[in-house]
Design an enzyme around this catalytic site. Structure first.
Site, PDB file in Angstrom:
ATOM      1  CB  SER A  46       2.158   0.081  -5.516  1.00  0.00           C
ATOM      2  OG  SER A  46       2.128  -0.847  -4.455  1.00  0.00           O
ATOM      3  CD  GLU A  47       5.383   0.331  -0.714  1.00  0.00           C
ATOM      4  OE1 GLU A  47       4.561   1.096  -1.245  1.00  0.00           O
ATOM      5  OE2 GLU A  47       5.216  -0.167   0.417  1.00  0.00           O
ATOM      6  CG  ASN A  48       4.767  -3.637  -5.843  1.00  0.00           C
ATOM      7  OD1 ASN A  48       4.117  -2.637  -5.606  1.00  0.00           O
ATOM      8  ND2 ASN A  48       4.285  -4.634  -6.563  1.00  0.00           N
ATOM      9  CB  SER A  88       9.980   2.092  -6.556  1.00  0.00           C
ATOM     10  OG  SER A  88       8.827   2.290  -5.777  1.00  0.00           O
TER      11      SER A  88
END
Lengths: 219, 236
Positions: A46-48, A88
């Site tokens: 997840s890009e966070n 990320s």
């Protein structure tokens, strides 16, 4: 019969292979995680800033410091890691993520995608979508074949502002599985009971049909 | 040891004035510098340009600064979930620059690491690349993006020490480490100040050299934006 959202998610889950690192967008793509076969090993990014994302927490075990890109509380699986936003996106732009699954408003026959802005409406932003589509080797779009007005979302050229150019590889809709080729949309599979003629009638871009088109296998 | 410790949020935020450019860490409401934001509201500084991935919700996070019309411009990747934001944006009171999330992170990192600019594939062929230099490398097109130039960076960490060393927790890390040292002055608020020597040097995420002021936040609400759960485990 056309698939529902779960059907689309189930069909896309078949594209997820053992050993893949996968980034899932918000909406139908998020559902894909529920249908990946348990016998294969996959990690969700997840890009966070999380790799090795697990399911939602049990009630009472929510942790405000552990969320996904949709800002939902989640859990981690053994082997998970946390990292900052720059790292990320190094994973994403650096092609370390094997598969990106995201939604779209429009896709063109050249593989352009529009999924972030409708002129004249409130624009919320592209989030990480532009970074995701700019580099990913394997992008699958999950979307409905037509919009609410009944117009095709598989176009010769996108009419909405673009998110990325020539990047989409495959599309799964409620009617069909299609691949982007140098000629346009190549029809690979059709939803059970949906005819090639019908798919053609709701695909504005060039639809390449070669031989007999099998029905999708779900479940 | 060079001490970065200040005793209050007032002291930490001193020097922030109208018209400044301020970076704020956080993703959604996760890992935002709550105490500093609340104090910026009290200070009443205006015409701020805020660089932050999101803009909070109506009554929490940067939404509080929006309610008081203290923000002139937002630089973000995604700004949903905030009605007042939407109203100010549509009425033209608030200027908004939307940029890809990875580009936002890297523009912070560039400022932190001394790069004036960098090429990224994100946004090529879209309106994000309008007016920007593009160049081909190995057959692929890239867009030139520049480092941010901010006056203050305000970040939130889990633990810190007097030397300014920081450790983050979970996905509350997000943009916070990228913003440390990416502005003229970096302010870190932490949930817990530990005594010197209380952090393992091998486990520090951000060394104190990137931080000018550090303080322990008085109170953390840590609001959850989307509470998603599975039904509770039943006793066997």
């Amino acid at each position: 019969m056309p698939l529902d959202k779960i059907g689309i998610a189930k069909r896309i889950a078949k594209e997820v292979k053992d050993g893949y690192y996968v980034n899932l967008g918000i909406g139908i793509p998020t559902l894909v995680a529920n249908y990946v076969p348990t016998e294969i090993n996959v990690e969700f990014q997840s890009e966070n800033g999380i790799l090795g994302m697990g399911p939602f927490p049990f009630e009472g075990e929510e942790d405000p410091d552990i969320i996904n890109a949709g800002k939902q509380t989640i859990t981690t699986l053994p082997g998970a890691s946390f990292f900052d936003s720059a790292l990320s996106f190094s994973m994403i732009r650096g092609k370390h993520v094997d598969l990106t699954i995201l939604g779209a408003m429009e896709v063109s026959e050249e593989g352009d995608i529009a999924n972030w802005k409708i002129p004249g409406k409130m624009v919320k932003g592209m989030g990480g979508a532009m970074d995701l589509v700019a580099s990913a080797e394997n992008i699958i779009v999950a979307m409905m074949h037509v919009n609410k007005a009944g117009e095709s979302k598989l176009l010769k050229k996108c009419s909405l502002p673009l998110t990325g150019v020539k990047c989409v590889k495959k599309i799964v809709t409620e009617l069909a599985v299609l691949e982007i080729t140098p000629h346009g949309f190549k029809l690979l599979e059709r939803a059970p009971g949906v005819s090639v003629e019908y798919i053609k009638s709701v695909t504005e871009g060039y639809l390449e049909v070669e031989g007999l088109i099998p029905e999708m296998e779900i479940d | 040891m060079i001490s970065k410790k200040v005793n209050s949020v007032q002291e930490a935020l001193s020097g922030i004035t109208d018209d400044m450019i301020i970076m704020l860490g956080g993703f959604g409401l996760c890992g935002i510098p709550e105490n500093s934001i609340n104090h910026l509201v009290k200070m009443g500084v205006k015409n701020l340009t805020c660089i932050s991935n999101n803009a909070g919700v109506d009554d929490f996070g940067l939404g509080l600064l929006l309610q008081k019309k203290q923000i002139k411009k937002m630089i973000s990747s995604y700004v949903g979930e905030n009605e007042e934001f939407e109203r100010q944006m549509l009425s033209g009171e608030l200027e908004v620059e939307l940029i890809p999330q990875g580009t936002l992170a890297e523009r912070c990192k560039a400022a932190q690491g001394g790069f004036p600019a960098f090429f990224t594939p994100a946004g090529y062929g879209t309106e994000v690349a309008d007016g920007k230099e593009t160049r081909e490398f190995n057959g692929k097109m890239y867009v030139l993006e520049t480092a941010f130039d901010a006056d203050f960076a305000i970040v939130k960490a889990w633990k810190g020490d007097e030397a300014g060393n920081l450790i983050f927790r979970g996905t509350a890390r997000n943009f916070n480490p990228c913003m440390c040292g990416a502005a003229k002055i970096t302010i870190a608020e932490v949930e817990e100040m530990v005594p010197l020597g209380g952090l393992d040097p091998d486990c520090i995420h951000i060394p104190g050299i990137f931080v000018q002021r550090i303080f322990q936040g008085e109170r953390y609400e840590k609001r959850i934006e989307q509470r998603t759960v599975r039904p509770a485990k039943t006793a066997l």
